[in-house]
Enzyme design. Structure first.
Site, short mmCIF file in Angstrom:
data_model
loop_
_atom_site.label_atom_id
_atom_site.label_comp_id
_atom_site.label_asym_id
_atom_site.label_seq_id
_atom_site.Cartn_x
_atom_site.Cartn_y
_atom_site.Cartn_z
N ASP A 125 80.56 67.71 46.34
CA ASP A 125 79.38 67.05 46.90
C ASP A 125 78.52 68.07 47.62
O ASP A 125 77.91 67.78 48.65
CB ASP A 125 79.84 65.95 47.87
CG ASP A 125 78.71 64.99 48.22
OD1 ASP A 125 78.79 64.35 49.30
OD2 ASP A 125 77.75 64.90 47.44
N LYS A 128 74.35 71.55 43.95
CA LYS A 128 74.58 71.06 42.58
C LYS A 128 74.82 72.20 41.60
O LYS A 128 75.56 72.03 40.63
CB LYS A 128 73.40 70.18 42.15
CG LYS A 128 73.11 69.05 43.14
CD LYS A 128 74.37 68.28 43.56
CE LYS A 128 74.18 67.54 44.88
NZ LYS A 128 75.48 67.18 45.54
N ASP A 153 80.04 63.79 43.13
CA ASP A 153 78.91 62.94 43.54
C ASP A 153 77.61 63.46 42.90
O ASP A 153 77.53 64.62 42.49
CB ASP A 153 78.77 62.95 45.07
CG ASP A 153 77.76 61.92 45.56
OD1 ASP A 153 77.16 62.13 46.63
OD2 ASP A 153 77.55 60.90 44.84
N ASN A 154 76.62 62.59 42.81
CA ASN A 154 75.25 62.98 42.40
C ASN A 154 75.15 63.52 40.99
O ASN A 154 74.29 64.37 40.70
CB ASN A 154 74.68 64.04 43.37
CG ASN A 154 74.81 63.62 44.81
OD1 ASN A 154 75.46 64.29 45.60
ND2 ASN A 154 74.22 62.50 45.17
N GLU A 183 72.95 56.91 47.46
CA GLU A 183 73.31 56.25 48.73
C GLU A 183 72.10 55.61 49.39
O GLU A 183 71.02 56.21 49.48
CB GLU A 183 73.98 57.25 49.68
CG GLU A 183 73.26 58.54 49.93
CD GLU A 183 73.64 59.64 48.95
OE1 GLU A 183 74.09 59.32 47.83
OE2 GLU A 183 73.46 60.79 49.27
#
Ligand SMILES: Cc1ncccc1-c1cc(O)c2nc[nH]c(=O)c2c1
Ligand SMILES: [Mg+2]
Length: 198
Positions: A125, A128, A153-154, A183
């Site tokens: 997380d 990236k 995540d993401n 989120e």
């Protein structure tokens, strides 16, 4: 910027939840009162104290005894990063090793610095563009075992296309996407769960 964002989180916490820790000055006062009124102990004490030094950053204490001077000295140190305060406020500081360095520098040191054999779970997380290189680094350092889970995540927003391509096409992983939303928004995002098959 992140510390500014995180400060109100800590403020909200400290105003709305029971502390898992005692402000250091109350700890010192309690020990001084006990040693003055009930039983003498060889602490540096409240008169000699620690006011002869200002703003130390790196300290070596030789002789900790009950931790009295440790608490006194540590209260002089620079403010603790917000994340460390929030973890401590939850009473989880003994379960967490917080490393404030680049992942690419520290993954190769996990075994020597923390005695880690392999990770059961890696939650990705962070930056990236580090998901894929750090995953390959974990593989190369032998820090994944059969059944280790990578949870990322993401993967849709902001998005990690190279990582997704890798874990979804590699025969070393069994990957599954759990669709959700970024989120607190209605923007699509989700978690990719990838089990290492070794
Ligand atoms: C910050 C932000 N703005 C708009 C859209 C998404 C994000 C965003 C959301 C996250 O869950 C993140 N997780 C880890 N690291 C990130 O940089 C990050 C950024
Ligand atoms: Mg995230």
């Amino acid at each position: 910027w992140h510390e500014i964002i995180m400060e109100p989180i800590l403020d909200t916490l400290t105003q709305s939840t029971r502390p898992q820790r005692r402000p250091s000055q109350r700890v010192i006062q309690a020990i001084d009162q006990f040693c003055r009124q009930k039983e003498w102990a060889m602490n540096v004490g409240d008169e000699k104290g620690m006011h002869h030094v200002v703003n130390p950053a790196t300290v070596l204490e030789l002789g900790t005894y009950c931790g009295y001077s440790t608490v006194r000295i540590a209260s002089l140190l620079p403010p603790t990063p917000i994340a460390r305060q929030i973890i401590a406020w939850a009473g989880l500081q003994d379960k967490v090793q917080l490393v404030e360095e680049a992942s690419g520098d520290w993954i190769p040191k996990m075994r020597t610095e923390f005695g880690v054999e392999t990770f059961d779970l890696v939650f990705l997380d962070h930056w990236k563009d580090r998901y894929l290189p750090d995953t390959k680094l974990l593989e190369d350092c032998g820090l994944l075992r059969k059944g280790s889970v990578l949870l990322a995540d993401n993967v849709i927003f902001p998005g990690t296309p190279e990582y997704l391509e890798y874990v979804r096409s590699s025969p070393q992983y069994e990957s599954q996407y759990f669709q959700s939303h970024l989120e607190y928004t209605k923007v699509e995002d989700g978690l990719e769960k990838s089990v290492y098959l070794d």
